[in-house]
Design a protein around this motif. Sequence first.
Motif, short mmCIF file in Angstrom:
data_model
loop_
_atom_site.label_atom_id
_atom_site.label_comp_id
_atom_site.label_asym_id
_atom_site.label_seq_id
_atom_site.Cartn_x
_atom_site.Cartn_y
_atom_site.Cartn_z
N ASP A 131 0.83 -1.21 0.00
CA ASP A 131 0.00 0.00 0.00
C ASP A 131 0.86 1.26 0.00
O ASP A 131 0.58 2.23 -0.73
CB ASP A 131 -0.93 0.02 1.20
CG ASP A 131 -2.05 -1.00 1.06
OD1 ASP A 131 -2.26 -1.50 -0.06
OD2 ASP A 131 -2.71 -1.30 2.09
N LEU A 132 1.90 1.26 0.82
CA LEU A 132 2.77 2.43 0.89
C LEU A 132 3.55 2.61 -0.41
O LEU A 132 3.75 3.73 -0.87
CB LEU A 132 3.75 2.31 2.06
CG LEU A 132 3.15 2.50 3.45
CD1 LEU A 132 4.20 2.20 4.52
CD2 LEU A 132 2.63 3.93 3.62
N SER A 133 3.98 1.51 -0.98
CA SER A 133 4.71 1.58 -2.25
C SER A 133 3.85 2.22 -3.33
O SER A 133 4.31 3.07 -4.11
CB SER A 133 5.15 0.18 -2.67
OG SER A 133 5.71 0.19 -3.97
N THR A 134 2.57 1.84 -3.35
CA THR A 134 1.65 2.37 -4.36
C THR A 134 1.35 3.85 -4.11
O THR A 134 1.42 4.68 -5.03
CB THR A 134 0.35 1.56 -4.35
OG1 THR A 134 0.63 0.20 -4.64
CG2 THR A 134 -0.63 2.12 -5.38
N THR A 148 12.41 0.26 -1.05
CA THR A 148 12.61 1.60 -0.49
C THR A 148 11.76 1.80 0.76
O THR A 148 12.23 2.31 1.78
CB THR A 148 12.26 2.68 -1.53
OG1 THR A 148 13.14 2.55 -2.65
CG2 THR A 148 12.40 4.08 -0.94
N ILE A 149 10.50 1.38 0.69
CA ILE A 149 9.60 1.50 1.84
C ILE A 149 10.12 0.66 3.00
O ILE A 149 10.08 1.09 4.16
CB ILE A 149 8.17 1.06 1.47
CG1 ILE A 149 7.57 2.01 0.43
CG2 ILE A 149 7.30 1.00 2.72
CD1 ILE A 149 7.41 3.43 0.91
#
Length: 249
Positions: free
Chosen positions: A24-27, A35-36
């Motif tokens: 979710d954070l990557s998107t 990276t996340i």
Amino acid sequence: MIKDERLEQILEHVSRVRSVSLTDLSTSLNVSEDTIRRDIKILSDKGLLKAVRGGAVAHSPIPHHYRAREKHDMAQKRIVASKALHFIKDGQVIFLDGGTSIQALAELIPADMKITVVTHSFPVVSVLEDHPTADVIFAGGRLCKTAFTTIGYETIKAFKNFRADLCLISVCSIHPSMGLTTVDHEEAQVKRTMMEMAGQTIALSTMDKLNTAESYYIGPVTDVDIIVTDTEPNDERLNVYKQAGITIF
């Protein structure tokens, strides 16, 4: 987006929804999951959140020292305590652990109620020392100076001498998949023993402790029979706990 902005957004997201996934954070931030993952490690190393497999979870917002917790969110704790009192009946043997919600509960026990309280909490003993009909048994051990409770082998051994009707515990952190957790290893061991030696476990938790996690594992969320909160049982945020078979009150 520069790194500092990304870290700030991750923290804001975790604070708002309590748990996040790498995907979710990557998107949402338009960067790779690697990276996340590195960003979450940085924030976890600083103690700002807890890194878990596949994402991150918020820490409990409560202060760690008992003196600070005495003044934290007391109106909500009194709501929880008054609701939890419903489950205590004459003639029971009950475990009361440390915590300001539990202290608030002890203060509400009616003067004519005949119960046996087994506790390792100095504040709870102080509240009940003048109670006319409560038999109070203190589980001795080594003093935990931040919680004003006893911990260690002697405390655990003391609780193993009883088969309580109820164990009422004040929750530090509770999460549907990560279970019950706390900030101290020995505290976790004592709470686990209390739950094992009781017929029913009731967790007292304000809503801000739900869906959070700390480092020391007490047990799965399904070890809890009832969760007493400061909101209505039909609150949608509690559905995941109901689905696990836990009664919400």
